[in-house]
Design an enzyme around this catalytic site. Structure first.
Site, short mmCIF file in Angstrom:
data_model
loop_
_atom_site.label_atom_id
_atom_site.label_comp_id
_atom_site.label_asym_id
_atom_site.label_seq_id
_atom_site.Cartn_x
_atom_site.Cartn_y
_atom_site.Cartn_z
N HIS A 466 0.56 -1.23 0.03
CA HIS A 466 0.13 -0.34 -0.02
C HIS A 466 0.84 1.54 0.16
CE1 HIS A 466 -3.33 -2.60 2.72
NE2 HIS A 466 -3.63 -2.37 1.00
N PRO A 467 1.47 1.42 -0.80
CA PRO A 467 2.74 2.88 -0.84
C PRO A 467 2.07 4.19 -1.40
CG PRO A 467 3.43 0.83 -2.55
CD PRO A 467 2.33 0.69 -2.13
#
Length: 541
Positions: A466-467
């Site tokens: 989930h960057p």
């Protein structure tokens, strides 16, 4: 050198890029090219809901990146490299987050834009085709299928009850009025098939020819002339140029800042160190990287509960055959059927922790390990304070970037993770789970002090994929893009993907990324119409 031209170029056909291309096709008459470094989404494992684990375990359809050493160890840091991007290979969990997440976005842009929850909720609803909920929070007319599990296995049923016994309320809809509680997982699945952003929005526009899709082509830089983006350069058996009036970067949190920096847009001193001429000194390109990282608490259970047997060996074959014949069984879902969101310090407060109850034991967090059945509680600090960066290793666009997500870099994050581990241990002691828990594997009963658990956390923590944040949106001069997602200092260039998030949302980022992409593209459409009107008036004059 070959050269083509379009009105609008979109770099990256992931979740965001598919939304951008589709909305532009519906709302404008512009010629549109969508460029993707990966291949088409023909792999059947993409479309089988349970297939994501096999793809990730074998590094299929991903950029095979790694972090710099974190707490002494490099970590895998994969991202999607296929039509649909992460929406084609992720675990399909549909989580919007909390109202306060978007309130922080609104604070970031101030009175220069509209990014509050009230602004985004109509977008979520317009995109959604929910199989269960139709109320003030959910829509049924959009293209993105969202469903509840068609069945919940016995081990996850025990988890649902144990978290209630621990003190959490049962919450049928964490995307509704409140996120607090233990819930069935909502997933982007329809008719027992994955619903990627390609399925939800893009496919009709590819079939009609409104969007030209170019796969297997890696964009290496934006062509900037007189502080305006006029096209892109890409590598595909040689250097190729594609020209455009507008360029949209939707390449993701790692690649969007990489492409900007190779184009001379980024921290000037860093660029000079690699021999890249700075076109725009934008000091926060690649900075502000943050991510959800997983802390996995694992325990063996008695008997054959869960999906350990169905997820490997002959069990996989049986599940696959059942799926192809009946479209049900373990392969018809993502295998992640229940989840909890809560604040271990205050059950009435907004959640600080997410916990998926995954009914398998997997040493790598993906592939089942061993024959013994078990449960993995995937703990996530929802609003991490730690910030890292993505930077260039050298001037070669083909080189792996330097990635530092700085997991557990802030003491506050580590304290929250340790507290969550202790909370899950209490859950495992509850009436509905205690009889089936055979033994805790990780962190293991020998680790009891905060210091011991903290060291274990730092050793095992890894990305949840989930960057966000590396092309931060804001009203301040240091932000990479403004409230309309226009890159500061360069005309005709926008970033529309998860990298623009000033702060991460409280949960999986796929749904928020698709919503922000639709919201941001609406602004682009408005600006294009305004420009067209001005030009038309000039011609009449």
């Amino acid at each position: 050198m070959s050269q083509e031209a379009y009105d609008i170029l979109i770099v990256g056909a992931g979740a965001a890029g598919c939304v951008v291309a589709s909305h532009l096709a519906e709302q404008t008459d512009a010629s549109i090219a969508l460029i993707e470094a990966g291949d088409m989404d023909h792999d059947p494992f993409i479309h089988i809901p349970a297939g994501f684990a096999k793809m990730l375990a074998h590094d299929r359809h991903v950029w095979k990146y790694e972090t710099i050493p974190l707490h002494g160890t490099k970590r895998a840091y994969r991202s999607g490299k296929v039509l649909g991007g992460g929406s084609s290979i992720n675990a399909m969990c549909y989580v919007r987050g909390q109202i306060r997440d978007y309130a922080a976005w609104q604070v970031a842009v101030g009175d220069t834009g509209k990014w509050s929850y009230e602004d985004l909720l109509p977008v979520f609803m317009a995109q959604e085709h929910n199989d269960t909920f139709h109320d003030e929070y959910h829509g049924i007319d959009g293209g993105l299928s969202v469903q509840l599990p068609k069945g919940i296995n016995k081990l996850n049923q025990y988890c649902l009850k144990a978290f209630q016994e621990y003190g959490l309320p049962y919450n049928p809809d964490y995307n509704g009025e409140s996120q607090i509680g233990v819930s069935p997982v909502q997933s982007t699945v329809g008719n027992q098939r994955r619903c990627s952003a390609v399925d939800a929005y893009l496919r009709p526009h590819l079939a009609s020819g409104r969007v030209t899709l170019l796969t297997g082509k890696t964009v290496v830089r934006i062509i900037v002339e007189n502080k305006r983006a006029v096209g892109v350069e890409l590598m595909n058996n040689g250097l190729e140029r594609i020209m455009a009036d507008e360029v949209v970067l939707s390449a993701g949190t790692v690649h969007s800042p990489m492409i900007l920096m190779h184009s001379g847009i980024g921290p000037a001193e860093q660029l000079r160190q690699h021999g890249i001429t700075a076109v725009v000194d934008s000091p926060e390109v690649g900075e502000n990287l943050h991510d959800h990282c997983i802390v996995p608490v694992r325990a063996y259970v008695n008997g054959d509960l869960g999906y350990q047997a169905a997820a490997q060996g002959l069990g996989t074959v049986k599940a696959g055959l059942r799926y192809y014949v009946t479209k049900d069984g373990p392969a018809s879902g993502n295998g992640i059927e229940t989840v909890s969101h809560w604040n271990p310090s205050d059950f009435a407060a907004e959640p600080t922790i997410q916990c998926y109850h995954v009914p398998i034991i997997a040493a790598d967090g993906i592939s089942p390990t061993g024959d013994r059945s078990g449960i993995t509680f995937e703990l996530v600090v929802l609003q991490p304070k730690s910030r890292g960066w993505v930077r260039l290793a050298d001037s070669d666009p083909r080189s792996m970037p330097l990635i530092n997500p700085n997991f557990m870099g802030e003491e506050e994050d580590l304290r929250a993770a340790v507290e969550a581990v202790r909370a899950v241990r209490k859950v495992m002691e509850q009436e509905s789970l205690a009889p089936v828990i055979a033994e805790e594997i990780e962190p293991g009963p020998r680790l009891q002090s905060d210091a011991e658990i903290g060291e274990w956390v730092k050793r095992v923590v890894t990305t949840m994929f989930h960057p966000v944040g590396t092309c931060r949106m804001g009203q301040d001069a240091r932000s990479v893009v403004d409230a309309r997602l226009r890159v500061r200092g360069v005309d005709g260039l926008r970033v529309i993907d998860a990298s623009i998030m000033p702060n991460i949302t409280s949960g999986n980022t796929n749904a928020p990324t698709q919503a922000l992409a639709r919201h941001g593209t609406g602004m682009l459409v408005d600006d294009l119409k305004l420009t067209k009107g001005v030009l038309a008036q000039a011609e009449v004059a």
